[in-house]
Design an enzyme around this catalytic site. Structure first.
Site, short mmCIF file in Angstrom:
data_model
loop_
_atom_site.label_atom_id
_atom_site.label_comp_id
_atom_site.label_asym_id
_atom_site.label_seq_id
_atom_site.Cartn_x
_atom_site.Cartn_y
_atom_site.Cartn_z
N CYS A 50 5.41 50.88 52.59
CA CYS A 50 5.46 49.83 51.57
C CYS A 50 5.59 50.44 50.17
O CYS A 50 6.30 49.92 49.31
CB CYS A 50 4.22 48.95 51.63
C1 BEZ Z 1 3.35 51.28 55.87
O1 BEZ Z 1 3.73 50.74 54.86
O2 BEZ Z 1 3.45 52.49 56.03
C2 BEZ Z 1 2.77 50.46 56.98
C3 BEZ Z 1 2.05 49.31 56.68
C4 BEZ Z 1 1.51 48.57 57.72
C5 BEZ Z 1 1.69 48.96 59.02
C6 BEZ Z 1 2.45 50.10 59.30
C7 BEZ Z 1 2.99 50.84 58.27
#
Ligand code: BEZ
Length: 227
Positions: A50
């Site tokens: 994210c």
């Molecule tokens: C991420 O942004 O890395 C992420 C967020 C939630 C679940 C899996 C990955």
């Protein structure tokens, strides 16, 4: 909340809502005004994928702005969390994130836009409530949903691809054309199926018929991209 989220499809009216955002409280329609909108959700603040996504959208924001497109992010986190996380995004991506991020901790808007993750049991908060998936809605100035993308939490999106779709939608709204596989502005476009050969000869002199149903014509970048 009813048990079933509303079914939003291409051509649906984008539901209006009021929201708490990092740029203050908004009424979505009033905030959008006469612009196109990219409404996009991410699963959780302070997570790696994210962070890279929001950084990339922030860096590309000037290109969206040139095309009369406003960006607005969303996740089921608090305002305080968003505000702290933006500092990290700016540091990591060397950017200055300006677009609002909705704090949808009660999941009202996530539900309205069917953004909640119903399948990944790891994509939940400490109470076991689902976080959002990586949704993208492209909404035009008439408030019609023109594109829906849905990615799982594990897969980061491609901000350039979202921009490319905006270019395609704006070009195909303006001219009687469609855009083929992997098209980018400046590439040949497809003459729309609704255009007869006679009309095509007038609108697109010298168009090339690869097959009777596949007619290509140049469309200069300058005709679709803002200066
Ligand atoms: C991420 O942004 O890395 C992420 C967020 C939630 C679940 C899996 C990955």
């Amino acid at each position: 909340m009813s048990a079933e989220a509303p079914r939003l499809r291409l051509g649906s009216a984008a539901p209006n809502f009021k929201a708490l955002t990092t740029k203050g409280e908004i009424d979505f329609y009033s905030w959008a005004g006469e612009s196109w909108v990219i409404l996009f959700s991410h699963p959780d603040d302070f997570t790696p994928v994210c962070t890279t996504e929001l950084g990339a959208f922030s860096k590309l924001e000037p290109e969206f702005t040139k095309r009369n497109v406003k960006l607005i992010g969303l996740s089921a986190n608090s305002l305080n969390s968003h505000e702290e996380w933006i500092k990290d995004i700016n540091e990591v991506a060397q950017t200055s994130l300006q677009f609002p991020i909705i704090a949808d901790a009660d999941r009202q808007i996530s539900f309205l836009y069917d953004m909640l993750d119903y399948q990944d049991v790891t994509n939940r908060d400490k109470k076991g409530l689902p976080f959002t998936i990586r949704s993208v809605f492209i909404i035009d100035p008439k408030r019609t949903i023109r594109l829906i993308l849905t990615y799982p939490a594990s897969t980061g999106r491609n901000a350039q691809e979202v921009l490319r779709v905006v270019d395609s939608l704006q070009a195909t709204d303006k001219y009687k054309v469609a855009t083929p596989i992997n098209w980018v502005p400046g590439d040949d476009v497809v003459v729309a199926a609704s255009v007869s050969n006679e009309e095509a000869a007038t609108l697109f002199p010298g168009y090339k018929a690869v097959k009777p149903y596949l007619r290509l014509t140049p469309l200069a970048k300058e005709k679709i991209l803002p200066a």
